[in-house]
Design a protein around this motif. Structure first.
Motif: not given
Length: 91
Positions: A2-9, A80-91
């Motif tokens: 799971a990716s960790k999100s980056f917060t204001l804190e 957070n855009a860099l931490l997001s998992p890729s939405t392009a997944v091969a079927a």
């Protein structure tokens, strides 16, 4: 993994580590849309913070992207855009 999100804190902690806090600046208020210039953080402070973010989160930040972020919200969105998992997944 799971990716960790980056917060204001997270950003506040890292930017304080990188550059401290200028006298008279309150990072505990509503600063998401306050410019880094108003918060008295110049480009060198942001580059140092970017380096700390890269090391802690295992990402690579484009130097220009960091320079172009004017507010904490913008920098948090970039990270957070860099931490997001890729939405392009091969079927």
């Amino acid at each position: 993994m799971a990716s960790k999100s980056f917060t204001l804190e997270d950003l506040k902690r890292i930017i304080i580590d990188a550059a401290g806090v200028a006298e008279g600046v309150d990072l505990n208020g509503d600063i998401l849309d306050t410019t880094f210039a108003t918060l008295q953080y110049e480009s060198l402070a942001l580059l140092e913070a970017g380096s700390l973010i890269e090391r802690e989160y295992g990402i690579s930040l484009d130097e220009e992207a960091v320079d172009d972020t004017l507010t904490p919200r913008a920098l948090i969105d970039v990270v957070n855009a860099l931490l997001s998992p890729s939405t392009a997944v091969a079927a």
